[in-house]
Design an enzyme around this catalytic site. Structure first.
Site, PDB file in Angstrom:
ATOM      1  N   ARG A  24      20.255  86.280  47.984  1.00 13.47           N
ATOM      2  CA  ARG A  24      19.788  86.166  46.531  1.00 13.47           C
ATOM      3  C   ARG A  24      19.118  87.352  46.038  1.00 13.47           C
ATOM      4  NH1 ARG A  24      15.337  87.035  43.610  1.00 13.47           N
ATOM      5  NH2 ARG A  24      13.811  86.131  45.157  1.00 13.47           N
ATOM      6  N   ASP A  25      18.005  87.486  46.465  1.00  8.76           N
ATOM      7  CA  ASP A  25      17.077  89.000  46.168  1.00  8.76           C
ATOM      8  C   ASP A  25      17.643  90.177  46.391  1.00  8.76           C
ATOM      9  OD1 ASP A  25      15.231  90.326  44.956  1.00  8.76           O
ATOM     10  OD2 ASP A  25      13.831  89.976  46.670  1.00  8.76           O
ATOM     11  N   CYS A 249      14.748  94.457  41.518  1.00  8.99           N
ATOM     12  CA  CYS A 249      14.560  93.602  40.521  1.00  8.99           C
ATOM     13  C   CYS A 249      15.068  94.311  39.156  1.00  8.99           C
ATOM     14  CB  CYS A 249      13.153  93.329  40.173  1.00  8.99           C
ATOM     15  SG  CYS A 249      12.674  92.444  38.428  1.00  8.99           S
ATOM     16  N   ASN A 258      14.101  95.953  49.308  1.00  3.79           N
ATOM     17  CA  ASN A 258      13.264  95.018  49.990  1.00  3.79           C
ATOM     18  C   ASN A 258      13.024  95.625  51.400  1.00  3.79           C
ATOM     19  OD1 ASN A 258      12.618  92.477  48.393  1.00  3.79           O
ATOM     20  ND2 ASN A 258      15.005  92.561  48.522  1.00  3.79           N
TER      21      ASN A 258
END
Length: 306
Positions: A24-25, A249, A258
């Site tokens: 997801r991220d 983001c 990340n």
């Protein structure tokens, strides 16, 4: 020469949990659109590594996040392994309806602690966001689904700069009142340093127990691993990771990848902390998604094995 003895070496809890957020991220900000088939294959690989938590997709409006427009197909297509919790990001009641139809295990709700980033990311003020998330949380819990919270820009906002600890506590308290089981504290633009992490956690731990807090670090400036250690020193045992260091983001300029799951796992294993995750399988899965992304990923572990 001073030699460290066993009593001078800090001991850490063996109960470290790594939450994998790559599907997801990690993928949400990628320009390369990964096929549904490859996403399903990748998540199935992750399910066989020993991970207990995988955030598989997002039920945000596909117009906002085109890379995850196939959320239903992914959620319905994966092979679910016993003991693995499959979560998805859910922004509102419409998203929750889709997520429940796809039978996710947990709804992840999200907001920012800074007003400007919340407006950019969610298109609503902080006060306007609370009742929307409250409905998602309450409805999720009513049908037997757990809820996780994400709090962005905890350590700094790309638009407003430093964030006041009082605001973090206020927003966190609202989210816990909604019934979330855990709150992930996000260093969205990777500006945190170990001393800042300790100061923020020292304040938050006066209000919230350590087992209800997780850390979500970005490695934008190379400080993510140092911040993990600072968090561990404060008793935190839960950390978000993204295979390959994927992530960012869309609404936070400068928010690069990340913390790489495989880098975190390598460090923990070297410290004789065993989260129960197979490093070789994790690394192989990182190589798989790197091949599909078609560019080198920032993971140090991947760079070391080239």
């Amino acid at each position: 020469m001073n030699v460290l003895n066993s009593q001078s070496i800090m001991s850490y809890s063996d109960e470290i949990t790594i939450n994998e957020v790559g599907p997801r991220d990690g993928l949400q900000n990628e320009q390369t659109i990964i096929s549904t088939e490859d996403k399903v294959t990748w998540i199935n690989q992750l399910s066989r590594t020993g991970l207990k938590y995988i955030e598989i997709t997002s039920f945000v409006n596909p117009n906002w996040i085109p890379a995850l427009a196939d959320a239903e197909e992914v959620a319905k297509g994966i092979e679910r392994a016993p003991g693995v919790l499959y979560a998805a990001l859910v922004p509102n009641e419409k998203g929750l309806e889709r997520a429940l139809q796809a039978n996710i295990d947990e709804a992840a709700i999200f907001m920012s602690v800074s007003e400007t980033h919340n407006q950019k990311n969610i298109n609503k003020s902080i006060n306007e966001t609370f009742p929307i998330l409250d409905k998602v949380a309450k409805e999720s819990i009513s049908v037997g689904k757990s809820v996780r919270g994400y709090l962005s820009t905890v350590f700094g906002c790309p638009y407003e700069g430093p964030v006041h600890i009082e605001e973090i506590i206020k927003v966190a308290d609202k989210l816990f009142e909604m019934g979330i089981r855990e709150l992930s504290l996000g260093d969205t633009i990777g500006v945190a340093n170990p001393i800042q992490v300790q100061k923020v956690l020292d304040a938050l731990l006066k209000y919230f127990p350590s087992n209800q807090l997780a850390m979500h670090f970005h490695d934008t400036r190379g400080t993510a691993m140092a911040n993990v250690l600072a968090s561990m020193n404060m008793g935190i045992t839960k950390f978000d990771g993204s295979l390959g260091g994927l992530g960012g983001c869309p609404y936070a300029p400068g928010a690069s990848g990340n913390l790489a799951t495989e880098d975190l796992l390598y460090m923990l294993n070297g410290m004789e902390i065993e989260p129960g995750i197979n490093y070789k399988k994790i690394l192989s899965s990182a190589q798989f998604i790197q091949g599909r992304i078609k560019r080198p990923l920032p993971s140090h572990s991947l760079q070391a094995c080239r």
